[in-house]
Design a protein around this motif. Sequence first.
Motif, short mmCIF file in Angstrom:
data_model
loop_
_atom_site.label_atom_id
_atom_site.label_comp_id
_atom_site.label_asym_id
_atom_site.label_seq_id
_atom_site.Cartn_x
_atom_site.Cartn_y
_atom_site.Cartn_z
N GLU A 18 -41.55 13.78 48.61
CA GLU A 18 -41.74 15.23 48.55
C GLU A 18 -40.87 15.95 49.59
OE1 GLU A 18 -45.24 18.59 49.30
OE2 GLU A 18 -45.68 16.46 49.49
N ARG A 22 -37.87 18.78 49.24
CA ARG A 22 -37.88 20.06 49.96
C ARG A 22 -36.62 20.24 50.78
NH1 ARG A 22 -43.38 21.00 53.10
NH2 ARG A 22 -42.34 23.01 53.42
N ASP A 25 -33.80 21.86 49.03
CA ASP A 25 -33.97 23.27 48.68
C ASP A 25 -33.23 24.14 49.71
OD1 ASP A 25 -34.74 25.81 48.01
OD2 ASP A 25 -36.90 25.43 48.16
N VAL A 28 -35.17 26.23 52.42
CA VAL A 28 -35.74 25.60 53.62
C VAL A 28 -34.77 25.70 54.79
CG1 VAL A 28 -36.50 23.40 54.60
CG2 VAL A 28 -37.20 24.05 52.29
#
Length: 366
Positions: A18, A22, A25, A28
């Motif tokens: 996970e 992230r 992305d 972030v």
Amino acid sequence: MTTHDFGSALPLLAEHAEIEQRLADPAVHGDPPALRRLNTRYAALGPVVAAYREWERAAGDLGAAQELAGDDPGFAAEVPGLQVEVDRAAELLHRMLVPRDPDDDRDVILEVKAGEGGEESALFAGDLLRMYLRYAERRGWRTVLLDATPSDLGGYKDARVAVRATGVPGPGEAPWARLKYEGGVHRVQRVPVTESQGRVHTSAAGVLVMPDLDDDAGAEVVLDPADLKIDVFRSSGPGGQSVNTTDSAVRVTHLPSGLVVSCQNEKSQLQNKESALRVLRARLRQIAVDQAEAAANEQRRSQVRTVDRSERIRTYNFPENRIADHRTGYKAYNLDQVVDGDLDPVVQSAVDADEAERLARAGTTR
């Protein structure tokens, strides 16, 4: 055949996957504090994932060899060796899954205070401070002297320094993971500069180490402005243009607890206030942690970390050039190198003792 159940690793593998998504992305990367926390956690989970994959691979090879062993003696001959590989990988994974200190990825605030021994103790406190500064330099950490009270002969009555990692440290490599074992009373045996007859004296200095709370962790300790008394005063000691000429130093008193924190080494009043509040949060959190441990009747969290901060942990014998850690039994005759920052072997003895204790509690032997 030894069987292993590593179901507890699966949530960690899922978390690792996970976080990996992230980190891909772009949004972030617009939040540096969040990005740093994700990178730190990702780095901490990496060895667990690698150990699980290695065990999975070894177990798969063993299973395939066992299936084919009945038809091919060559595969049967490989089974014992593959079983050893599986057991070795399983032992490593067991160690990775033993619960670790949740603060191990944090930076630290380290305080050194002179104790018994008068001016000699203050000189020794200065030696300890320099030892930690040089140790931090060897490990590539950044240090910020937050506040210090010099003594007449060049030592320190007390000093406070922030030690911060650069980049994302690997598991067990952050300042707290290494320096948390330094808290306690450090004893020195040597001939003081004030001794005219060459007699060896014993004195001591205290060290307190606290996790430095980042912005996210700061929510654990909420400071009510009504509980704070903030005074400003003129900085003392050497410094830049603003030191000794402006009221830039800050003293924060936490009224409910009576804790007082002063900071004067930054150039501006605002910076000193922020540093003082950061230290105050760390102190209050540490007090809460210690109280919780005492309430749970834990005499020790490990072989080497105690609730009792007054524990004498180490002796520095200068005439014999000897360093001795009373918790782990470590002893060496290279004190001159240790006080110059070569602290890793001493620290590692504490790390190893802590790991052995955690493995014993988890029912796993090294």
